[in-house]
Design an enzyme around this catalytic site. Structure first.
Site, PDB file in Angstrom:
ATOM      1  N   ARG A 191      -3.898 -10.208   4.415  1.00 18.97           N
ATOM      2  CA  ARG A 191      -4.126 -10.205   2.963  1.00 18.97           C
ATOM      3  C   ARG A 191      -2.876  -9.653   2.287  1.00 18.97           C
ATOM      4  NH1 ARG A 191      -5.727  -6.649  -0.854  1.00 18.97           N
ATOM      5  NH2 ARG A 191      -7.117  -7.387  -2.505  1.00 18.97           N
ATOM      6  N   LYS A 242       0.832  -1.205   0.000  1.00 17.77           N
ATOM      7  CA  LYS A 242       0.000   0.000   0.000  1.00 17.77           C
ATOM      8  C   LYS A 242       0.866   1.255   0.000  1.00 17.77           C
ATOM      9  CE  LYS A 242      -4.381  -1.818   0.871  1.00 17.77           C
ATOM     10  NZ  LYS A 242      -5.547  -2.047   1.710  1.00 17.77           N
TER      11      LYS A 242
HETATM   12  C1  7PJ Z   1      -8.091  -4.475   0.848  1.00 17.41           C
HETATM   13  C2  7PJ Z   1      -9.045  -5.309   0.299  1.00 17.41           C
HETATM   14  C3  7PJ Z   1      -7.940  -4.423   2.261  1.00 17.41           C
HETATM   15  C4  7PJ Z   1      -9.692  -6.060   2.377  1.00 17.41           C
HETATM   16  C5  7PJ Z   1      -8.048  -4.235  -1.287  1.00 17.41           C
HETATM   17  C6  7PJ Z   1      -5.000  -3.089  -2.449  1.00 17.41           C
HETATM   18  C7  7PJ Z   1      -6.329  -2.493  -2.683  1.00 17.41           C
HETATM   19  N1  7PJ Z   1      -9.837  -6.106   1.053  1.00 17.41           N
HETATM   20  N2  7PJ Z   1      -9.004  -5.148  -1.039  1.00 17.41           N
HETATM   21  N3  7PJ Z   1      -8.777  -5.244   2.971  1.00 17.41           N
HETATM   22  N4  7PJ Z   1      -7.466  -3.816  -0.166  1.00 17.41           N
HETATM   23  N5  7PJ Z   1     -10.451  -6.829   3.152  1.00 17.41           N
HETATM   24  O1  7PJ Z   1      -4.799  -4.288  -2.303  1.00 17.41           O
HETATM   25  O2  7PJ Z   1      -4.069  -2.252  -2.416  1.00 17.41           O
HETATM   26  O3  7PJ Z   1      -7.134  -3.693   2.847  1.00 17.41           O
HETATM   27  S1  7PJ Z   1      -7.667  -3.686  -2.892  1.00 17.41           S
END
Ligand code: 7PJ
Length: 276
Positions: free
Chosen positions: A255, A221
């Site tokens: 994640r 990020k």
């Molecule tokens: C997240 C997501 C997060 C959850 C994305 C990226 C943007 N789902 N989907 N939490 N971020 N639950 O991966 O930079 O932080 S998309």
């Protein structure tokens, strides 16, 4: 051993689970261009499984700051064949979507978790998850991806996000989704400044104290680029550091893009914590 079909025993694990990110989004900043086709996405998923992913998160719509939404048909065209191809790989499949139509179709194809940055607020989303009897991740976001990073404001970022998540937990349970199938996520980078993000990570136990497993997404990020000053797209060291801090502060699911590196960090974490 592998957790979960539609039951969520996996959420009680003490070492966090690693959720490997599989983007099927040609416009995604992080790796969309590289894994745009079904075939490439499935190959990438196979690699993440080999690296030790506990869950895969399949996403067909980029939600990065400034990204534009895609229609249901396009999102399904991207995501559904990938879910179908991975449904028999003996690993739980989560789908990163806010659209009830995509939820229903992918659950039918074998997805056992819905990861929704819109926290099931789209009309029909609560029902899609309730009918599908799957696990859900409720994410906090201020604003919408197109403009969420323009000037995010909070009086008290922790309290406001906790209040929002509690309201959504109540709504989700009222829709007939059992508490055991809910996970929550403060939504790093979703309408937050660097200061907000750091506060959320530092005080993550405020969220784990809510009694619902916490999922955290910090991988690659922009807050990490802001902290380190590195400009590269891939940010393995800072991403793993952030993931480990989240683990120490009680996150149950991480994640991540870099599964192997994160698993190695967690092996160290596990070796130390299991000795106590
Ligand atoms: C997240 C997501 C997060 C959850 C994305 C990226 C943007 N789902 N989907 N939490 N971020 N639950 O991966 O930079 O932080 S998309």
């Amino acid at each position: 051993m592998l957790p979960l079909q539609k039951t969520p025993e996996f959420l009680s694990y003490s070492t966090p689970l690693v959720m490997g990110i599989v983007n099927v989004t040609p416009d995604s900043f992080s790796d969309g261009g590289l894994y745009a086709s079904t075939n490439d996405a499935v190959l990438h998923a196979a690699r993440l499984i080999e690296e030790g992913a506990d869950i895969l998160d399949i996403g067909g719509e980029s939600t990065r700051p400034g990204s534009t939404p895609v229609c249901v048909e396009e999102e399904l065209r991207r995501v559904l064949p990938v879910v179908q191809a991975l449904a028999n790989r003996n690993i739980p499949i989560s789908v990163d979507t806010s659209k009830p139509e995509v939820m229903r179709a992918t659950i039918k194809a074998g997805a056992t978790m819905i990861n929704d940055i819109n926290a099931l607020k789209s009309p029909g989303a609560l029902e899609a998850v309730a009918d599908g009897e799957v696990t859900v991740c409720i994410v906090h976001m201020q604003g919408k991806p197109q403009y969420m990073q323009s000037d995010p404001q909070y009086e008290d970022v922790i309290t406001e996000i906790k209040d929002f998540l509690q309201q959504r937990i109540d709504a989700v349970q009222a829709a007939g989704i059992p508490r055991e199938r809910i996970t929550i996520d403060p939504g790093f980078g979703f309408g937050k400044t660097l200061k907000h993000n750091i506060k959320l990570l530092r005080y993550l136990e405020q969220f784990t104290d809510m009694g619902i497993p916490v999922l955290v997404g910090l991988s690659r990020k922009s807050m990490l680029r802001e902290i380190t000053g590195n400009k590269e797209r891939i940010q393995i060291h800072s991403s793993v550091s952030a993931a480990l801090l989240a683990a120490i502060n009680g996150a149950k699911i991480l994640r991540v893009h870099d599964v192997k590196a994160t698993k190695d960090a967690l092996a160290v974490y596990n070796a130390v914590t299991s000795q106590m």
